[in-house]
Write a protein that holds these residues in place. Structure first.
Motif, mmCIF file in Angstrom:
data_model
loop_
_atom_site.group_PDB
_atom_site.id
_atom_site.type_symbol
_atom_site.label_atom_id
_atom_site.label_comp_id
_atom_site.label_asym_id
_atom_site.label_seq_id
_atom_site.Cartn_x
_atom_site.Cartn_y
_atom_site.Cartn_z
ATOM 1 N N GLN A 11 0.832 -1.193 0.000
ATOM 2 C CA GLN A 11 0.000 0.000 0.000
ATOM 3 C C GLN A 11 0.872 1.249 0.000
ATOM 4 O O GLN A 11 1.954 1.256 0.582
ATOM 5 N N PRO A 12 0.407 2.302 -0.692
ATOM 6 C CA PRO A 12 1.190 3.548 -0.732
ATOM 7 C C PRO A 12 1.478 4.061 0.670
ATOM 8 O O PRO A 12 0.630 3.995 1.564
ATOM 9 N N SER A 13 2.634 4.596 0.853
ATOM 10 C CA SER A 13 3.026 5.093 2.179
ATOM 11 C C SER A 13 2.169 6.270 2.604
ATOM 12 O O SER A 13 1.921 6.472 3.779
ATOM 13 N N SER A 14 1.651 7.077 1.636
ATOM 14 C CA SER A 14 0.827 8.238 1.968
ATOM 15 C C SER A 14 -0.461 7.808 2.653
ATOM 16 O O SER A 14 -0.925 8.446 3.588
ATOM 17 N N ARG A 15 -1.049 6.696 2.209
ATOM 18 C CA ARG A 15 -2.274 6.197 2.809
ATOM 19 C C ARG A 15 -2.010 5.709 4.226
ATOM 20 O O ARG A 15 -2.815 5.899 5.130
ATOM 21 N N SER A 16 -0.890 5.091 4.412
ATOM 22 C CA SER A 16 -0.519 4.612 5.743
ATOM 23 C C SER A 16 -0.295 5.773 6.698
ATOM 24 O O SER A 16 -0.728 5.753 7.842
ATOM 25 N N LEU A 17 0.353 6.821 6.190
ATOM 26 C CA LEU A 17 0.608 7.991 7.026
ATOM 27 C C LEU A 17 -0.696 8.707 7.368
ATOM 28 O O LEU A 17 -0.869 9.210 8.470
ATOM 29 N N ASP A 18 -1.638 8.755 6.403
ATOM 30 C CA ASP A 18 -2.920 9.401 6.648
ATOM 31 C C ASP A 18 -3.692 8.676 7.741
ATOM 32 O O ASP A 18 -4.322 9.305 8.590
ATOM 33 N N ARG A 19 -3.607 7.338 7.719
ATOM 34 C CA ARG A 19 -4.297 6.562 8.734
ATOM 35 C C ARG A 19 -3.687 6.814 10.110
ATOM 36 O O ARG A 19 -4.387 6.935 11.115
ATOM 37 N N LYS A 20 -2.404 6.947 10.168
ATOM 38 C CA LYS A 20 -1.728 7.203 11.438
ATOM 39 C C LYS A 20 -1.996 8.614 11.954
ATOM 40 O O LYS A 20 -1.943 8.869 13.150
ATOM 41 N N SER A 21 -2.260 9.540 11.004
ATOM 42 C CA SER A 21 -2.439 10.936 11.413
ATOM 43 C C SER A 21 -3.817 11.228 11.973
ATOM 44 O O SER A 21 -4.066 12.311 12.474
ATOM 45 N N GLN A 22 -4.766 10.305 11.845
ATOM 46 C CA GLN A 22 -6.107 10.515 12.375
ATOM 47 C C GLN A 22 -6.035 10.691 13.884
ATOM 48 O O GLN A 22 -5.656 9.775 14.611
ATOM 49 N N LYS A 23 -6.391 11.890 14.345
ATOM 50 C CA LYS A 23 -6.187 12.236 15.746
ATOM 51 C C LYS A 23 -7.357 11.770 16.600
ATOM 52 O O LYS A 23 -8.516 11.982 16.256
ATOM 53 N N CYS A 24 -7.019 11.136 17.722
ATOM 54 C CA CYS A 24 -8.032 10.654 18.655
ATOM 55 C C CYS A 24 -7.407 10.585 20.035
ATOM 56 O O CYS A 24 -6.282 10.102 20.200
ATOM 57 N N GLY A 25 -8.135 11.105 21.046
ATOM 58 C CA GLY A 25 -7.596 11.110 22.398
ATOM 59 C C GLY A 25 -6.760 12.347 22.655
ATOM 60 O O GLY A 25 -6.774 13.320 21.905
ATOM 61 N N LEU A 26 -6.000 12.328 23.721
ATOM 62 C CA LEU A 26 -5.173 13.458 24.122
ATOM 63 C C LEU A 26 -3.923 13.542 23.253
ATOM 64 O O LEU A 26 -3.224 12.556 23.071
ATOM 65 N N ARG A 27 -3.678 14.738 22.698
ATOM 66 C CA ARG A 27 -2.513 14.932 21.845
ATOM 67 C C ARG A 27 -1.730 16.150 22.310
ATOM 68 O O ARG A 27 -2.260 17.050 22.959
ATOM 69 N N HIS A 28 -0.457 16.171 21.940
ATOM 70 C CA HIS A 28 0.344 17.361 22.187
ATOM 71 C C HIS A 28 -0.094 18.458 21.218
ATOM 72 O O HIS A 28 -1.007 18.261 20.414
ATOM 73 N N THR A 29 0.569 19.590 21.244
ATOM 74 C CA THR A 29 0.181 20.716 20.402
ATOM 75 C C THR A 29 0.229 20.360 18.920
ATOM 76 O O THR A 29 1.225 19.823 18.429
ATOM 77 N N VAL A 30 -0.884 20.672 18.238
ATOM 78 C CA VAL A 30 -0.968 20.466 16.791
ATOM 79 C C VAL A 30 -1.042 21.834 16.136
ATOM 80 O O VAL A 30 -1.911 22.649 16.457
ATOM 81 N N ILE A 31 -0.134 22.110 15.204
ATOM 82 C CA ILE A 31 -0.071 23.403 14.533
ATOM 83 C C ILE A 31 -0.664 23.267 13.141
ATOM 84 O O ILE A 31 -0.221 22.440 12.345
#
Length: 237
Positions: A11-31
């Motif tokens: 699978q393309p790496s961009s799709r994998s990165l998009d799946r990982k970037s889905q934010k859920c729960g407590l996160r540090h600062t997002v700019i």
């Protein structure tokens, strides 16, 4: 041609990165791309829960509850004062769908303050307004205007109690001239007294009473006279 099933490794790496970037729960600062910063909780890639947002362009900051990407619940909105380089609170209270809603307190730039109920960013319901000139209004509001029953106490001591519509005295009301010891009871249209009665009220206890008391008049039917005087304006209130 045989069917070839792609493995996850292919699978393309961009799709994998998009799946990982889905934010859920407590996160540090997002700019964000525009420079805005958010620190707090997420759900389904949206701000949800407790969090703090800082807007880069205005320097404003919101700290409080979020619901699916919008301010919702209880929170405080503050603005940055460039000269003092410190934050000044503007609003603290309830929010719904990104707008002021419920009970809250708003501080205006000219030191005026409103505390009371809001609906979709407007003063609506019951509230108390402290004006810069010292006047205080307490009563009902609708879409940022005095509307319904309310009392306004002027800085000079005079006060009005009665009906309001669209920010002006409308309908039956009483106006107390506390300095002179007089009371006006009557009917108002768009802030102007149209008909009523003027009588002494606590005249002996005020600092600057009128030189002579108001003589007592005796009408056969006072209410009938007032009703007839009000009738031309009855359709306006």
């Amino acid at each position: 041609m045989p069917y070839i099933k792609k493995s996850k490794k292919n699978q393309p790496s961009s799709r994998s990165l998009d799946r990982k970037s889905q934010k859920c729960g407590l996160r540090h600062t997002v700019i964000s791309v525009n420079g805005n910063e958010y620190t707090g909780e997420w759900q389904d890639n949206k701000k949800h829960g407790k969090g703090t947002q800082v807007w880069k362009k205005s320097g404003a900051i919101y700290n409080g509850d979020w619901k699916f990407g919008k301010r919702d619940g209880y929170g405080t909105y503050s603005v940055l004062l460039p000269e003092a380089k410190e934050y000044a609170r503007k609003y603290s209270g309830g929010w719904k769908n990104g707008k002021k809603h419920g009970y809250g307190t708003y501080l205006y730039n000219n030191s005026a303050v409103y505390e009371g109920e809001w609906s979709e960013d407007h003063r609506s319901g019951w509230g108390r307004m402290y004006y810069e000139n010292g006047d205080i209004y307490e009563g009902e509001w609708m879409k940022d205007k005095n509307h319904g029953q309310g009392i306004i106490r002027s800085a000079n001591g005079n006060w009005y109690e009665g009906n309001w519509r669209d920010g002006k005295k409308n309908g039956n009301g009483k106006f107390y001239y506390t300095g002179k010891g007089q009371l006006y009871e009557g009917f108002w249209v768009d802030g102007i007294a149209k008909c009523g009665t003027l009588s002494d009220f606590g005249r002996d206890d005020v600092p600057t009473p009128t030189k002579y008391p108001i003589p007592q008049l005796h009408l056969v039917d006072m209410q009938l006279v007032l009703r007839e005087a009000q009738s031309p304006y009855s359709d306006q209130c």
